[in-house]
Design a protein around this motif. Structure first.
Motif, PDB file in Angstrom:
ATOM      1  N   GLY A   1       0.834  -1.248  -0.043  1.00 53.34           N
ATOM      2  CA  GLY A   1      -0.071  -0.027  -0.048  1.00 53.34           C
ATOM      3  C   GLY A   1       0.905   1.480   0.036  1.00 53.34           C
ATOM      4  N   GLY A   2       0.583   2.138  -1.012  1.00 55.09           N
ATOM      5  CA  GLY A   2       1.524   3.208  -1.179  1.00 55.09           C
ATOM      6  C   GLY A   2       0.529   4.518  -0.811  1.00 55.09           C
ATOM      7  N   GLY A   3      -0.430   4.245   0.150  1.00 60.30           N
ATOM      8  CA  GLY A   3      -1.033   5.522   0.707  1.00 60.30           C
ATOM      9  C   GLY A   3      -0.161   6.276   1.649  1.00 60.30           C
TER      10      GLY A   3
ATOM     11  N   TYR B   1     -13.284  13.365  13.121  1.00 58.84           N
ATOM     12  CA  TYR B   1     -12.158  13.765  13.909  1.00 58.84           C
ATOM     13  C   TYR B   1     -10.944  14.002  13.189  1.00 58.84           C
ATOM     14  CZ  TYR B   1     -15.355  12.036  17.497  1.00 58.84           C
ATOM     15  OH  TYR B   1     -16.463  12.089  18.176  1.00 58.84           O
ATOM     16  N   SER B   2     -10.803  14.028  11.814  1.00 63.30           N
ATOM     17  CA  SER B   2      -9.677  14.411  11.146  1.00 63.30           C
ATOM     18  C   SER B   2      -8.381  13.526  11.820  1.00 63.30           C
ATOM     19  CB  SER B   2      -9.498  15.730  11.097  1.00 63.30           C
ATOM     20  OG  SER B   2     -10.566  16.527  10.527  1.00 63.30           O
ATOM     21  N   HIS B   3      -8.440  12.384  11.914  1.00 68.18           N
ATOM     22  CA  HIS B   3      -7.324  11.735  12.615  1.00 68.18           C
ATOM     23  C   HIS B   3      -6.341  10.836  11.989  1.00 68.18           C
ATOM     24  CE1 HIS B   3      -8.456  12.526  17.280  1.00 68.18           C
ATOM     25  NE2 HIS B   3      -8.034  13.402  16.963  1.00 68.18           N
ATOM     26  N   GLY B   4      -6.900  10.191  11.028  1.00 68.46           N
ATOM     27  CA  GLY B   4      -6.398   9.098  10.258  1.00 68.46           C
ATOM     28  C   GLY B   4      -4.815   9.135   9.810  1.00 68.46           C
ATOM     29  N   MET B   5      -4.568  10.236   9.312  1.00 63.24           N
ATOM     30  CA  MET B   5      -3.427  10.825   8.559  1.00 63.24           C
ATOM     31  C   MET B   5      -2.388  11.059   9.640  1.00 63.24           C
ATOM     32  SD  MET B   5      -4.135  13.109   5.170  1.00 63.24           S
ATOM     33  CE  MET B   5      -4.578  14.534   6.257  1.00 63.24           C
ATOM     34  N   SER B   6      -2.903  11.483  10.658  1.00 58.01           N
ATOM     35  CA  SER B   6      -1.949  11.912  11.846  1.00 58.01           C
ATOM     36  C   SER B   6      -1.497  10.691  12.687  1.00 58.01           C
ATOM     37  CB  SER B   6      -2.811  13.065  13.052  1.00 58.01           C
ATOM     38  OG  SER B   6      -2.715  14.265  12.034  1.00 58.01           O
TER      39      SER B   6
ATOM     40  N   ALA C   1       1.207  -4.343  10.788  1.00 59.17           N
ATOM     41  CA  ALA C   1       0.002  -3.758  10.367  1.00 59.17           C
ATOM     42  C   ALA C   1      -0.079  -2.374  10.586  1.00 59.17           C
ATOM     43  CB  ALA C   1      -1.468  -4.420  10.528  1.00 59.17           C
ATOM     44  N   VAL C   2      -0.135  -1.344   9.840  1.00 58.29           N
ATOM     45  CA  VAL C   2      -0.143   0.015  10.316  1.00 58.29           C
ATOM     46  C   VAL C   2      -1.298   0.870   9.587  1.00 58.29           C
ATOM     47  CG1 VAL C   2       2.268   0.382  10.680  1.00 58.29           C
ATOM     48  CG2 VAL C   2       1.211   0.787   8.438  1.00 58.29           C
ATOM     49  N   GLY C   3      -1.651   1.884   9.889  1.00 56.00           N
ATOM     50  CA  GLY C   3      -2.591   2.876   9.257  1.00 56.00           C
ATOM     51  C   GLY C   3      -3.925   2.508   9.477  1.00 56.00           C
TER      52      GLY C   3
ATOM     53  N   PRO D   1      -7.488  13.177  -7.498  1.00 55.73           N
ATOM     54  CA  PRO D   1      -8.089  12.083  -6.594  1.00 55.73           C
ATOM     55  C   PRO D   1      -7.698  10.899  -7.351  1.00 55.73           C
ATOM     56  CG  PRO D   1      -9.530  13.771  -6.353  1.00 55.73           C
ATOM     57  CD  PRO D   1      -8.604  14.469  -7.420  1.00 55.73           C
ATOM     58  N   ARG D   2      -7.433   9.431  -6.886  1.00 58.14           N
ATOM     59  CA  ARG D   2      -7.272   8.446  -7.618  1.00 58.14           C
ATOM     60  C   ARG D   2      -8.448   7.338  -6.986  1.00 58.14           C
ATOM     61  NH1 ARG D   2      -3.631   4.925  -4.671  1.00 58.14           N
ATOM     62  NH2 ARG D   2      -2.651   6.243  -2.908  1.00 58.14           N
ATOM     63  N   ARG D   3      -8.399   6.443  -8.013  1.00 58.60           N
ATOM     64  CA  ARG D   3      -9.157   5.336  -7.746  1.00 58.60           C
ATOM     65  C   ARG D   3      -9.043   4.599  -6.368  1.00 58.60           C
ATOM     66  NH1 ARG D   3     -10.314   0.369 -11.671  1.00 58.60           N
ATOM     67  NH2 ARG D   3      -8.008   0.238 -10.789  1.00 58.60           N
TER      68      ARG D   3
ATOM     69  N   VAL E   1       0.884  -3.120  -8.650  1.00 60.51           N
ATOM     70  CA  VAL E   1       1.012  -4.606  -8.063  1.00 60.51           C
ATOM     71  C   VAL E   1       0.221  -4.752  -6.969  1.00 60.51           C
ATOM     72  CG1 VAL E   1       2.914  -6.219  -7.359  1.00 60.51           C
ATOM     73  CG2 VAL E   1       3.541  -4.202  -8.931  1.00 60.51           C
ATOM     74  N   ARG E   2      -0.452  -5.763  -7.072  1.00 61.96           N
ATOM     75  CA  ARG E   2      -1.503  -5.962  -5.852  1.00 61.96           C
ATOM     76  C   ARG E   2      -1.195  -7.046  -5.042  1.00 61.96           C
ATOM     77  NH1 ARG E   2      -6.723  -8.820  -5.825  1.00 61.96           N
ATOM     78  NH2 ARG E   2      -6.470  -9.458  -7.835  1.00 61.96           N
ATOM     79  N   ALA E   3      -0.922  -6.977  -3.750  1.00 60.97           N
ATOM     80  CA  ALA E   3      -0.726  -7.859  -2.999  1.00 60.97           C
ATOM     81  C   ALA E   3      -2.131  -8.898  -2.501  1.00 60.97           C
ATOM     82  CB  ALA E   3      -0.452  -7.522  -1.512  1.00 60.97           C
TER      83      ALA E   3
ATOM     84  N   ASN F   1     -12.576  16.366   2.327  1.00 59.19           N
ATOM     85  CA  ASN F   1     -11.586  17.164   2.967  1.00 59.19           C
ATOM     86  C   ASN F   1     -10.646  16.218   3.963  1.00 59.19           C
ATOM     87  OD1 ASN F   1     -13.803  16.829   4.852  1.00 59.19           O
ATOM     88  ND2 ASN F   1     -12.495  18.148   6.062  1.00 59.19           N
ATOM     89  N   HIS F   2      -9.134  16.673   4.019  1.00 58.56           N
ATOM     90  CA  HIS F   2      -8.489  15.918   4.573  1.00 58.56           C
ATOM     91  C   HIS F   2      -7.393  16.950   5.422  1.00 58.56           C
ATOM     92  CE1 HIS F   2      -9.267  11.985   3.002  1.00 58.56           C
ATOM     93  NE2 HIS F   2      -8.644  11.559   3.778  1.00 58.56           N
ATOM     94  N   VAL F   3      -7.872  17.278   6.553  1.00 58.36           N
ATOM     95  CA  VAL F   3      -7.137  18.138   7.411  1.00 58.36           C
ATOM     96  C   VAL F   3      -6.015  17.330   8.331  1.00 58.36           C
ATOM     97  CG1 VAL F   3      -7.441  19.488   9.548  1.00 58.36           C
ATOM     98  CG2 VAL F   3      -8.977  20.000   7.479  1.00 58.36           C
TER      99      VAL F   3
END
Ligand SMILES: Cc1cc2nc3c(=O)[nH]c(=O)nc-3n(C[C@H](O)[C@H](O)[C@H](O)COP(=O)(O)OP(=O)(O)OC[C@H]3O[C@@H](n4cnc5c(N)ncnc54)[C@H](O)[C@@H]3O)c2cc1C
Length: 425
Positions: free
Chosen positions: A8-10, A323-328, A311-313, A41-43, A129-131, A51-53
């Protein structure tokens, strides 16, 4: 470690890869999607329309992991706003005073944020490439099974992987550590189960909130605007300035997706300030929905995981996006991995801070006296916003006590709150 393979390259995958370059000779990132040539944006990232704060915990963590990246973001057009000093907020308890705290947020489009971080990090991602599974057994993960055409693998992995012929023949990539960063739809629990690992417990708490988001063209020098519902989950709206002289406007609750319905919904919020603002702006593109907003926590740390797996993210925790938390959480996790090495326990500790705030929040009512104190007390406002921003609380109990018993200022009226900002004058 010789080789780490990140799936995953997010944002979580790229940041984990940055962190793991400190612990491994080779870090390979596999992404099923293709990145667009410019930030769009991508698929593989359907939420990138919304919105991503980035809140303060994430801002600080990003800068610690990749010094200078926050300046790059601001140079690329992102906006920095103090919470609530540069925000116009109508909370369940009323309008916030412009109290400055140590909590900031950064607003820009998600595609811009991802691109700036990837560019700054210099992480090479193997696209297309898909895992599809793991190799090994319940005691040790030895690699990952992938699906991709031979031409794709040759074109995309030839430069980084010495054993390309083997991969093409077997569809497997060997690794000392496999990191699952495939996001909220991660199949990792099923992949682990296929190796004989006991089931991963998943806790799911519906948020009851849908999103509808639209972009507008409007001036960037406005505050972040938030009109919260009185009780969650219910109707609310936000407006954040982003790069390119645009605003990203989101309605939450059960918003309609047609033009007239969206505008009427904005006007019917507890205050029409967002409707008034967008009436003066130019809409860009369609109104986009998102219904996938449940809180979900996968407790990987509670089972005996095989060696060589992490596992992460969003694969571990997703909370209601309000809550705008996931990226943080992704950035704070990456700092822990960089500094301590890979540890599912450390991932869980960061995840739990966000999880507890999202699922433990009282759903109804609240103490009106506390509400008024929050509005009028710098100490209490700071507590609230520092918690939201995933940074340590102020813990100025004296200020909290004073505010609760003797320091209750009258809440602002809408006119007073809005006129705190130059744009309104
Ligand atoms: C509507 C909405 C709004 C949000 N707003 C905010 C916000 O304001 N602030 C905030 O901090 N967070 C927000 N979030 C959360 C945020 O989107 C995530 O926390 C963030 O994307 C980090 O997730 P990730 O990298 O773990 O997963 P993702 O970003 O989903 O990335 C996963 C990646 O893995 C790839 N992938 C999937 N399967 C495979 C596979 N089998 N093989 C290879 N690659 C694969 C995908 O293509 C994708 O690129 C929001 C979420 C939603 C839904």
């Amino acid at each position: 470690m010789n080789r780490v393979v990140v799936l995953g390259g997010g944002l979580a995958g790229v940041l984990a890869a940055v962190a793991l370059t400190r612990h491994a000779d080779e870090v390979v990132v596999l992404e099923t999607d293709h990145y667009p040539a410019s930030p769009r944006p991508r698929r593989g990232l359907p939420q990138s329309h919304h919105n991503h704060v980035l809140v303060t915990g994430g801002i600080r963590a990003l800068d610690r992991l990749l010094p200078g990246v926050v300046d790059d973001l601001l140079d690329a057009g992102a906006h920095r706003r103090n919470m609530p000093g540069d925000c116009l907020i109508f909370s369940g308890e009323g309008w916030f005073h412009r109290v400055r705290t140590e909590a900031d947020l950064i607003a820009c489009s998600r595609p811009l944020l991802d691109e700036v971080v990837r560019r700054h990090a210099g992480i090479e991602v193997t696209e297309g490439v898909r895992a599809i599974g793991l190799t090994g057994d319940a005691g040790k993960v030895t690699g990952v099974r992938v699906a991709a055409g031979e031409a794709r693998l040759r074109a995309t992995t030839g430069a980084t992987l010495g054993d390309l012929p083997d991969i093409i023949r077997t569809g497997m990539i060997g690794a000392d550590l496999v990191v699952d960063a495939t996001g909220r739809r991660s199949q990792a629990p099923a992949w682990l189960s296929a190796l004989g690992v006991p089931g991963i417990e998943e806790v799911r708490v519906p948020s009851g909130v849908s999103y509808a988001t639209r972009l507008y063209e409007g001036p960037g020098d406005i505050p972040a605007v938030m009109v919260h519902p009185k009780y969650t989950p219910a109707r609310g709206g936000t407006l954040f300035p982003i790069e390119g002289g645009r605003w990203i406007v989101t309605m939450t609750g059960d918003p309609p997706l047609d033009e007239a319905g969206f505008l009427a919904y904005a006007r019917d919020l507890r205050d029409p300030v967002i409707a008034d603002l967008i009436a003066k702006a130019r809409p860009v593109g369609p109104i986009r929905p998102c219904h996938d907003t449940a809180n979900r926590r996968r407790r990987f740390e509670d089972v005996e995981l095989p060696e060589g797996f992490l596992a992460v993210g969003d694969s571990v925790v997703t909370v209601n996006p309000v809550y705008s938390h996931g990226m943080s959480v992704a950035a704070m996790t990456a700092v822990r991995i960089a500094e301590e090495g890979p540890s599912q326990r450390a991932v869980a500790e960061v995840a739990d801070r966000s999880w507890r705030m999202a699922v433990a929040e009282p759903r109804k009512g609240g103490n009106a006296k506390v509400g008024r104190a929050v509005l009028s007390s710098p100490g209490l406002a700071a507590e609230v916003f520092h918690g939201q921003a995933l940074i340590p609380a102020v813990r100025d109990h004296h200020a909290v006590f004073r505010a609760m018993v003797e320091d209750l200022a009258e809440p602002l009226t809408a006119e007073q709150a809005i006129s705190q900002f130059a744009w309104a004058r």
